[in-house]
Write an enzyme that holds these catalytic residues in place. Structure first.
Site, PDB file in Angstrom:
ATOM      1  CE1 TYR A 136      -3.541  -1.967   5.286  1.00  0.00           C
ATOM      2  CE2 TYR A 136      -3.058   0.313   4.684  1.00  0.00           C
ATOM      3  CZ  TYR A 136      -3.404  -0.977   4.328  1.00  0.00           C
ATOM      4  OH  TYR A 136      -3.621  -1.287   2.995  1.00  0.00           O
ATOM      5  CB  SER A 161      -0.897   0.029   1.236  1.00  0.00           C
ATOM      6  OG  SER A 161      -1.614   1.255   1.321  1.00  0.00           O
TER       7      SER A 161
END
Length: 258
Positions: free
Chosen positions: A153, A142
């Site tokens: 995350y 990501s």
């Protein structure tokens, strides 16, 4: 195109989103596809893939656990006698808030969700790829490794990047490529399985909106991508056309390099 004819492709996280779009694309391009998810929806998705006598197989596994990854790779290998490509898409932000508001259990849950499925799945598939002397692993990271309101995350996806670059160095001598995409914000059909609780209250909704705003502002194209745009990049990296690419993380984020 028929880039994956005769190849066995395992795609994780296939009940919805990027994983589902990737599995469908690989199947359309001729692959024998094994779809993996911890939701029973995976059987419905696999059941919809039929063409020319080929059918997809759906397997249920919790890839946050090493035993789940070992069992699913063994079963996939047993079904087809080999694995040519593994695509790891499992992951996703569960909560969205400034780091000081994350309790320890949520930090651990974010890392388990977005790092360990890739870490375990790479470890589980590697012996099969080494034994056959070839194979490709495509991880999905990501561009949120440089973003706001999701530090745990980001840490997990930074780990996915590290897995990709380090494992590529180790695996190259065995004829194995390891690559990754780094998606930006991606529009997807409504989720059938929620990642986590919806934002509660005005403050949590505001924190989530900050992520949306920062995501769009960081792209040159000024929009979210689509699951098909993400699947196209994954399919390219997995294909023979990318045979001289390994150890790379490709941003697929409208110009946001993460």
């Amino acid at each position: 195109m028929n880039r994956f004819a005769g190849q066995v492709v395992v795609v994780t996280g296939t009940a919805q989103g990027i994983g589902r779009a990737t599995a469908e694309r690989m199947f359309a391009e001729g692959a024998e596809v094994v779809l993996v998810d911890r939701s029973e929806v995976v059987h419905e998705v696999a059941g919809g893939l039929l063409a020319g006598g080929r059918k997809a197989h759906g397997l249920i596994a919790d890839l946050e656990e090493y035993t789940g990854a070992i069992e699913v790779m063994s079963e996939a290998h047993g079904l087809h006698g080999g694995i040519d490509v593994l695509v790891n898409t499992v992951g996703g932000t569960i909560w969205a808030k400034p780091y000081e508001h994350y309790p320890p259990e949520q930090i651990e849950a974010e890392v388990r969700r977005s790092l360990f499925p890739t870490l375990w799945s790479c470890r589980a598939v590697l012996p099969y790829l080494i034994a056959q002397g070839r194979g490709t692993i495509v991880n999905v990271s990501s561009v949120a490794t440089r973003g706001i309101n999701r530090v745990p995350y980001a840490a997990a996806k930074g780990g996915v990047n590290a897995i990709t670059t380090a494992l590529a160095m180790e695996a190259a001598e065995h004829g194995i490529r390891v690559v990754a995409t780094a998606p930006g914000g991606t529009e997807a059909p409504p989720r059938r399985i929620a990642r986590g609780p919806a934002p509660e209250g005005d403050q949590e909704r505001a924190w989530y909106q900050q992520i949306v705003d920062q995501t769009v502002d960081s792209t040159l194209l000024g929009r979210y991508g689509t699951v098909d745009e993400q699947a196209a990049a994954i399919a390219f990296l997995a294909s023979p056309e990318a045979s001289y690419i390994t150890g790379s993380v490709l941003p697929v984020a409208g110009g946001d390099l993460g």
